[in-house]
Scaffold this motif. Structure first.
Motif, PDB file in Angstrom:
ATOM      1  N   LYS A  66       0.815  -1.214   0.000  1.00 34.44           N
ATOM      2  CA  LYS A  66       0.000   0.000   0.000  1.00 34.44           C
ATOM      3  C   LYS A  66       0.846   1.260   0.000  1.00 34.44           C
ATOM      4  O   LYS A  66       0.462   2.279  -0.593  1.00 34.44           O
ATOM      5  CB  LYS A  66      -0.937  -0.024   1.210  1.00 34.44           C
ATOM      6  CG  LYS A  66      -1.925  -1.191   1.184  1.00 34.44           C
ATOM      7  CD  LYS A  66      -2.663  -1.331   2.500  1.00 34.44           C
ATOM      8  CE  LYS A  66      -3.518  -2.601   2.526  1.00 34.44           C
ATOM      9  NZ  LYS A  66      -4.175  -2.798   3.826  1.00 34.44           N
ATOM     10  N   LYS A  67       2.003   1.200   0.638  1.00 37.32           N
ATOM     11  CA  LYS A  67       2.899   2.364   0.667  1.00 37.32           C
ATOM     12  C   LYS A  67       3.476   2.639  -0.718  1.00 37.32           C
ATOM     13  O   LYS A  67       3.611   3.800  -1.125  1.00 37.32           O
ATOM     14  CB  LYS A  67       4.030   2.121   1.661  1.00 37.32           C
ATOM     15  CG  LYS A  67       3.580   1.979   3.110  1.00 37.32           C
ATOM     16  CD  LYS A  67       3.181   3.329   3.681  1.00 37.32           C
ATOM     17  CE  LYS A  67       2.844   3.216   5.158  1.00 37.32           C
ATOM     18  NZ  LYS A  67       2.536   4.542   5.756  1.00 37.32           N
ATOM     19  N   ALA A  70       0.894   4.082  -3.149  1.00 40.99           N
ATOM     20  CA  ALA A  70       0.643   5.501  -2.952  1.00 40.99           C
ATOM     21  C   ALA A  70       1.679   6.362  -3.664  1.00 40.99           C
ATOM     22  O   ALA A  70       1.503   7.582  -3.769  1.00 40.99           O
ATOM     23  CB  ALA A  70       0.632   5.828  -1.464  1.00 40.99           C
TER      24      ALA A  70
END
Length: 465
Positions: A66-67, A70
């Motif tokens: 998820k990091k 982004a």
């Protein structure tokens, strides 16, 4: 400490109440199609619902922390039903290279077609380099967290399970998309390596075995597997369950140690799925040509169809300096029989840290292997590029032929170099010489002769009419 029998019992427990974080796997199980699944479907010319089903079945992973999502990550799918992917291993060592050089190699690997890269750094600035790699690329990034633990401690024997858990969480927070963790190697497997010629050739596997023997304890990555899954699930880091006992020479292939670990890896895959994680399984290594099909099919059975990620395999041991070739031969077969991702091997394998040219040769060799398998497997639209290049070749359209090549710069360089030696001008600068290359010349070019033949037949047919 969790023993194997106790662990198997855990597989029958329900963990739905502890799974809160969204992962590609949990969303697929719920019937939801994520934006990442849509991106994979478009790239693979497949229906989104098919991608969801394969993800829910554990046969497809989308490594997408998820990091990293982004930032700049472009999601890809890795699975048997998709185009074969390739990975490039990079990273510095304690003896060679630096951060600037490794970033250049990472960008080079991606430029020539690596679908993922792994930072296997073991030298200085390991933490900073990893973050720079994640920030610099849009492809998934993998790591072996044990390397950072080992680099930060004076001795691997000083490692505690918490050291490792902290390293995994830190790398997940940085944005690592998939991690190799050698959780399937147990104490009972170590004596099985006594008859090997090359012993334990996996760096992570050998360090883990040393820790177990010295401490007289079970593999901490195995006994703390659930805790690791909690971290992986929170960030949606994909498991790449490492093969710590992969064979390092033909003699050691398909032995009891390798397959003993494989059986545990399959059980760990089941447990990871129950805890909501995505899973790949890593495989050998050095394998004779006649054993590759059996190895792939056994993995599929033992690991319930989880995507298989293989190193090579290298099919003979007598070609140091050419192992990008010996392994690409095995990789093509592995992909044809069911491997989902191929880890490249460079000409420097067994000899030293690869430079830029080694990376280029390794990536191209593996793009060839993956594409050859995909064409044979009739993956959607895979052969169109081959046919288009063939048309350009027959038409002596050198510029289009270069553009369609896996390595346009190399193709153009070889063409122009040969013209320079023969005293002719490069392509496009002398139209008279553009209808042949220096292999055959104007008199013996078979394609030019075929074109002349067609013209003669057309003229003949016209006269007869």
């Amino acid at each position: 400490m969790t023993r194997l029998g106790d662990f198997i019992l855990l597989l029958n427990t329900s963990d739905s109440d502890i799974i809160h974080e969204m992962t590609q796997y949990t969303e697929a199980k719920k019937g939801n199609i994520t934006p990442e699944m849509l991106a994979v479907a478009e790239a693979e010319f497949l229906e989104p619902e098919f991608i969801r089903q394969e993800t829910a079945a554990g046969r497809l992973v989308i490594p997408a922390n998820k990091k990293h999502l982004a930032k700049s990550l472009q999601p890809i799918g890795i699975g048997r039903a998709l185009r074969t992917k390739i990975n490039a291993n990079l990273g510095n060592s304690a003896l060679s290279s630096d951060s600037k050089c490794e970033i250049a190699k990472v960008l080079y690997a991606v430029q020539y077609g690596a679908d993922t890269v792994m930072d296997l750094s073991t030298g200085a600035e390991i933490d900073t380099l990893r973050q720079r790699i994640i920030d610099a690329v849009s492809v998934p990034v993998g790591t072996v967290p044990l390397y950072q633990v080992c680099e930060e401690l004076d001795d691997i024997l000083d490692m505690t399970p918490q050291h490792f858990l902290d390293a995994v969480e830190h790398q997940a927070e940085q944005g690592v998309d998939y991690m190799t963790i050698h959780a399937g190697l147990l104490r009972e497997h170590i004596p099985l390596t006594d008859s090997r010629l090359a012993g334990i050739v996996s760096r992570g596997g050998s360090l883990t075995a040393k820790w177990m023997v010295a401490h007289k304890q079970e593999n901490p990555f195995y006994t703390h597997f659930d805790e690791l899954c909690e971290i992986m699930r929170q960030y949606d880091v994909t498991w790449s369950i490492g093969d710590g006992l992969r064979p390092g020479c033909l003699h050691d292939a398909s032995d009891a140690a390798q397959f003993g670990e494989l059986s545990v890896m399959g059980k760990l895959a089941q447990r990871a799925w129950e805890l909501g994680c995505q899973v790949m399984i890593e495989g050998p290594g050095h394998v004779p040509l006649d054993q590759i099909e059996m190895n792939i099919k056994r993995q599929q059975e033992e690991c319930f169809g989880a995507p298989f990620y293989v190193l090579g395999p290298i099919v003979c041991d007598i070609a140091p300096g050419y192992d990008h070739i010996t392994s690409a031969i095995g990789a093509t077969l592995a992909a044809f029989y069911g491997a989902a991702m191929l880890c490249y091997v460079t000409p420097k394998e067994h000899l030293g840290l690869p430079n830029l040219e080694d990376v280029r040769q390794g990536v191209i060799a593996y793009k060839i292997a993956a594409h050859a398998a995909d064409v044979a497997l009739k993956r959607p639209h895979c052969r169109e590029r081959d046919d288009e290049l063939s048309r350009a070749r027959f038409a002596f359209d050198w510029e289009k032929q270069f553009a369609l090549s896996l390595d346009p710069e190399r193709a153009r360089q070889y063409y122009n170099d040969s013209r320079s030696v023969s005293g002719e001008l490069p392509a496009g600068e002398n139209q008279d010489c553009n209808h042949y290359c220096t292999m055959c010349g104007p008199k013996f070019c078979a394609m030019k002769t075929t074109q002349d033949l067609k013209a003669l037949r057309n003229n003949s047919d016209g006269q007869e009419q």
